[in-house]
Design a protein around this motif. Structure first.
Motif, PDB file in Angstrom:
ATOM      1  N   SER A  73      37.341  49.550  32.589  1.00 36.49           N
ATOM      2  CA  SER A  73      38.148  48.953  32.149  1.00 36.49           C
ATOM      3  C   SER A  73      37.239  47.509  31.235  1.00 36.49           C
ATOM      4  O   SER A  73      38.601  46.815  30.391  1.00 36.49           O
ATOM      5  N   GLU A  74      36.534  47.309  31.531  1.00 37.83           N
ATOM      6  CA  GLU A  74      36.157  46.158  30.530  1.00 37.83           C
ATOM      7  C   GLU A  74      35.711  46.343  28.993  1.00 37.83           C
ATOM      8  O   GLU A  74      35.117  45.461  27.548  1.00 37.83           O
ATOM      9  N   GLY A  75      35.567  48.016  28.657  1.00 37.70           N
ATOM     10  CA  GLY A  75      34.861  48.249  27.475  1.00 37.70           C
ATOM     11  C   GLY A  75      33.830  48.346  27.625  1.00 37.70           C
ATOM     12  O   GLY A  75      32.931  49.095  26.723  1.00 37.70           O
ATOM     13  N   LEU A  76      32.771  48.354  28.509  1.00 34.87           N
ATOM     14  CA  LEU A  76      31.624  48.053  28.781  1.00 34.87           C
ATOM     15  C   LEU A  76      30.832  49.695  28.424  1.00 34.87           C
ATOM     16  O   LEU A  76      30.294  50.180  28.286  1.00 34.87           O
ATOM     17  N   VAL A  77      31.971  50.877  29.759  1.00 35.43           N
ATOM     18  CA  VAL A  77      31.672  51.834  29.517  1.00 35.43           C
ATOM     19  C   VAL A  77      32.641  52.547  28.994  1.00 35.43           C
ATOM     20  O   VAL A  77      33.418  52.479  29.474  1.00 35.43           O
ATOM     21  N   LEU A  78      32.036  54.248  29.014  1.00 33.54           N
ATOM     22  CA  LEU A  78      33.456  55.653  28.216  1.00 33.54           C
ATOM     23  C   LEU A  78      33.128  56.777  29.621  1.00 33.54           C
ATOM     24  O   LEU A  78      31.742  57.134  30.214  1.00 33.54           O
ATOM     25  N   GLU A 166      43.264  34.370  27.949  1.00 35.88           N
ATOM     26  CA  GLU A 166      43.253  36.113  28.781  1.00 35.88           C
ATOM     27  C   GLU A 166      43.362  36.714  27.324  1.00 35.88           C
ATOM     28  O   GLU A 166      42.093  38.393  27.672  1.00 35.88           O
ATOM     29  N   MET A 167      43.409  36.858  26.474  1.00 37.42           N
ATOM     30  CA  MET A 167      42.848  37.904  25.378  1.00 37.42           C
ATOM     31  C   MET A 167      41.666  37.939  24.455  1.00 37.42           C
ATOM     32  O   MET A 167      40.179  38.223  25.047  1.00 37.42           O
ATOM     33  N   MET A 168      40.598  35.816  24.709  1.00 34.90           N
ATOM     34  CA  MET A 168      39.419  35.968  24.822  1.00 34.90           C
ATOM     35  C   MET A 168      38.674  36.160  25.594  1.00 34.90           C
ATOM     36  O   MET A 168      37.027  36.723  26.019  1.00 34.90           O
ATOM     37  N   ARG A 169      38.979  36.630  26.854  1.00 28.04           N
ATOM     38  CA  ARG A 169      38.168  37.107  27.997  1.00 28.04           C
ATOM     39  C   ARG A 169      38.265  38.259  27.752  1.00 28.04           C
ATOM     40  O   ARG A 169      36.675  39.991  28.019  1.00 28.04           O
ATOM     41  N   SER A 170      38.891  39.106  27.417  1.00 31.16           N
ATOM     42  CA  SER A 170      38.972  40.674  27.037  1.00 31.16           C
ATOM     43  C   SER A 170      38.133  41.231  26.267  1.00 31.16           C
ATOM     44  O   SER A 170      37.594  41.906  26.048  1.00 31.16           O
ATOM     45  N   LEU A 171      38.079  40.334  25.019  1.00 30.49           N
ATOM     46  CA  LEU A 171      37.541  40.608  23.887  1.00 30.49           C
ATOM     47  C   LEU A 171      35.639  39.796  24.192  1.00 30.49           C
ATOM     48  O   LEU A 171      34.978  41.419  23.218  1.00 30.49           O
ATOM     49  N   ARG A 172      35.708  38.842  25.145  1.00 28.05           N
ATOM     50  CA  ARG A 172      33.751  38.735  25.117  1.00 28.05           C
ATOM     51  C   ARG A 172      33.802  39.609  25.905  1.00 28.05           C
ATOM     52  O   ARG A 172      32.630  40.685  26.061  1.00 28.05           O
ATOM     53  N   GLU A 173      34.756  40.686  27.231  1.00 33.51           N
ATOM     54  CA  GLU A 173      33.910  41.676  28.032  1.00 33.51           C
ATOM     55  C   GLU A 173      33.450  43.149  27.170  1.00 33.51           C
ATOM     56  O   GLU A 173      32.517  43.599  27.294  1.00 33.51           O
ATOM     57  N   ARG A 174      34.186  42.967  25.851  1.00 34.74           N
ATOM     58  CA  ARG A 174      34.288  44.330  24.938  1.00 34.74           C
ATOM     59  C   ARG A 174      33.102  43.685  24.307  1.00 34.74           C
ATOM     60  O   ARG A 174      32.291  45.017  23.606  1.00 34.74           O
ATOM     61  N   THR A 175      33.092  43.034  23.803  1.00 32.61           N
ATOM     62  CA  THR A 175      31.579  42.169  22.624  1.00 32.61           C
ATOM     63  C   THR A 175      30.479  42.519  22.990  1.00 32.61           C
ATOM     64  O   THR A 175      29.829  42.271  22.453  1.00 32.61           O
ATOM     65  N   ALA A 176      30.785  42.055  24.708  1.00 30.16           N
ATOM     66  CA  ALA A 176      29.446  41.641  25.182  1.00 30.16           C
ATOM     67  C   ALA A 176      28.308  42.672  25.056  1.00 30.16           C
ATOM     68  O   ALA A 176      27.071  42.236  24.733  1.00 30.16           O
ATOM     69  N   VAL A 177      28.560  43.941  25.249  1.00 25.06           N
ATOM     70  CA  VAL A 177      27.537  44.672  25.277  1.00 25.06           C
ATOM     71  C   VAL A 177      26.643  44.293  23.712  1.00 25.06           C
ATOM     72  O   VAL A 177      25.286  44.891  23.622  1.00 25.06           O
ATOM     73  N   LEU A 178      27.586  44.055  22.366  1.00 24.87           N
ATOM     74  CA  LEU A 178      26.669  43.979  21.624  1.00 24.87           C
ATOM     75  C   LEU A 178      25.923  43.090  21.020  1.00 24.87           C
ATOM     76  O   LEU A 178      25.026  42.958  21.008  1.00 24.87           O
ATOM     77  N   PHE A 179      26.286  41.546  21.918  1.00 22.89           N
ATOM     78  CA  PHE A 179      25.342  40.799  21.283  1.00 22.89           C
ATOM     79  C   PHE A 179      24.816  40.201  22.685  1.00 22.89           C
ATOM     80  O   PHE A 179      23.453  39.298  22.155  1.00 22.89           O
TER      81      PHE A 179
END
Length: 234
Positions: A73-78, A166-179
C-alpha cells in the motif's frame, strides 16, 4: 488466558483477526522489512518469499504476510497473483514523473512553511535538524532514515496544509525506495540542504525555501542516478 475472541475457520485456513493484524509484532515486522528495502538490502524486483522471511525474522507467516500488504500500500512492494511479493520496480518514465511531482510539492510545502512560521514547530524542527546532523556525522544509517522522515513531517506541520501533507506522505513512501541507498551515502549533504531550507523558512523567504526544497529533491535524484530532466539535474 487469551483475551482474543475465538474465530471459527476451516482446519487449513489461516485467520488473521483485526487485533492480530495491528499487533506490535506486525508493526515490528513492517518496520524491519521497510528498513531493509530502503537500505537496499533487497534489489528492485527481488522476490520476498514469506517462508524465508518468517524464518529470518523468527516469526510466523501471518505478520510477514500482513507486513507485505502494508508495504504494498506504500508502493514499496508489488504483490502479483501466482508470483507473490517482490520489491517494487518502477519504469524510468514513472520514476522521472514521480521525481518531478515530488520536487514540485516539496517546493510548495517549504514555501507554505516559510509563510506560516510557527515558533514552537520551528524549534522542534531545529531539534530534529541537530539530531540529524549528529547522526550523519556519526554514520548512523538507521537513525537517519527515521530523522529524515521526521524532518519532512515537521516541515509539513509548519506548512499547515493537511491535504498537501497527506499527499506528501504518500509520495515520500512511494519514492523512499528510490532515494534510500543514495541518501545514506550523501547523508551529510542531505542535512546541509535541510539546514538551508530551514534557514529560508525561519527568514520567511518563501521563494528561496521553495527553490531549495525542489533542488534538494533533484540533487538526491541525481545522486541516486535516477532519470530526471537535464534542466532539473544541473
Amino acid at each position: 488466558m487469551s483475551l482474543r475472541p475465538s474465530v471459527s475457520a476451516a482446519p487449513d485456513q489461516e485467520v488473521v483477526s483485526l487485533g492480530a493484524s495491528h499487533s506490535p509484532l506486525f508493526a515490528l515486522v513492517t518496520d524491519k522489512l521497510r528498513e531493509r528495502i530502503l537500505k537496499g538490502d533487497y534489489e528492485p524486483g527481488e522476490r520476498l518469499v514469506e517462508n524465508k522471511l518468517s524464518a529470518e525474522l523468527g516469526v510466523s507467516r501471518i505478520p510477514v504476510r500482513e507486513a507485505l500488504r502494508a508495504l504494498a500500500s506504500e508502493g514499496l512492494v508489488l504483490i502479483e497473483p501466482r508470483r507473490g511479493a517482490s520489491v517494487a520496480k518502477l519504469s524510468p518514465d514513472i520514476v522521472r514523473e514521480m521525481v518531478e511531482v515530488r520536487a514540485t510539492l516539496e517546493g510548495l510545502n517549504a514555501k507554505l512553511a516559510a509563510q506560516r512560521r510557527d515558533p514552537a514547530l520551528i524549534a522542534e524542527l531545529e531539534a530534529v535538524l541537530q539530531q540529524g546532523m549528529e547522526a550523519a556525522a556519526q554514520g548512523k544509517a538507521d537513525e537517519l532514515l527515521t530523522l529524515n522522515s521526521r524532518f519532512h513531517e515537521v516541515l509539513g506541520n509548519i506548512a499547515a496544509n493537511s491535504v498537501l501533507q497527506e499527499m506528501m506522505r504518500s509520495l515520500r513512501e512511494r519514492t523512499a525506495v528510490l532515494f534510500g541507498p543514495a541518501n545514506t551515502v550523501r547523508a551529510r549533504q542531505n542535512w546541509d540542504e535541510h539546514a538551508q531550507i530551514l534557514q529560508a523558512v525561519i527568514a520567511g523567504d518563501a521563494d528561496l525555501a521553495a527553490l531549495l526544497a525542489a533542488r534538494h529533491v533533484y540533487s538526491a535524484a541525481k545522486a541516486a542516478e535516477l532519470p530526471v530532466g537535464e534542466q532539473h539535474a544541473a
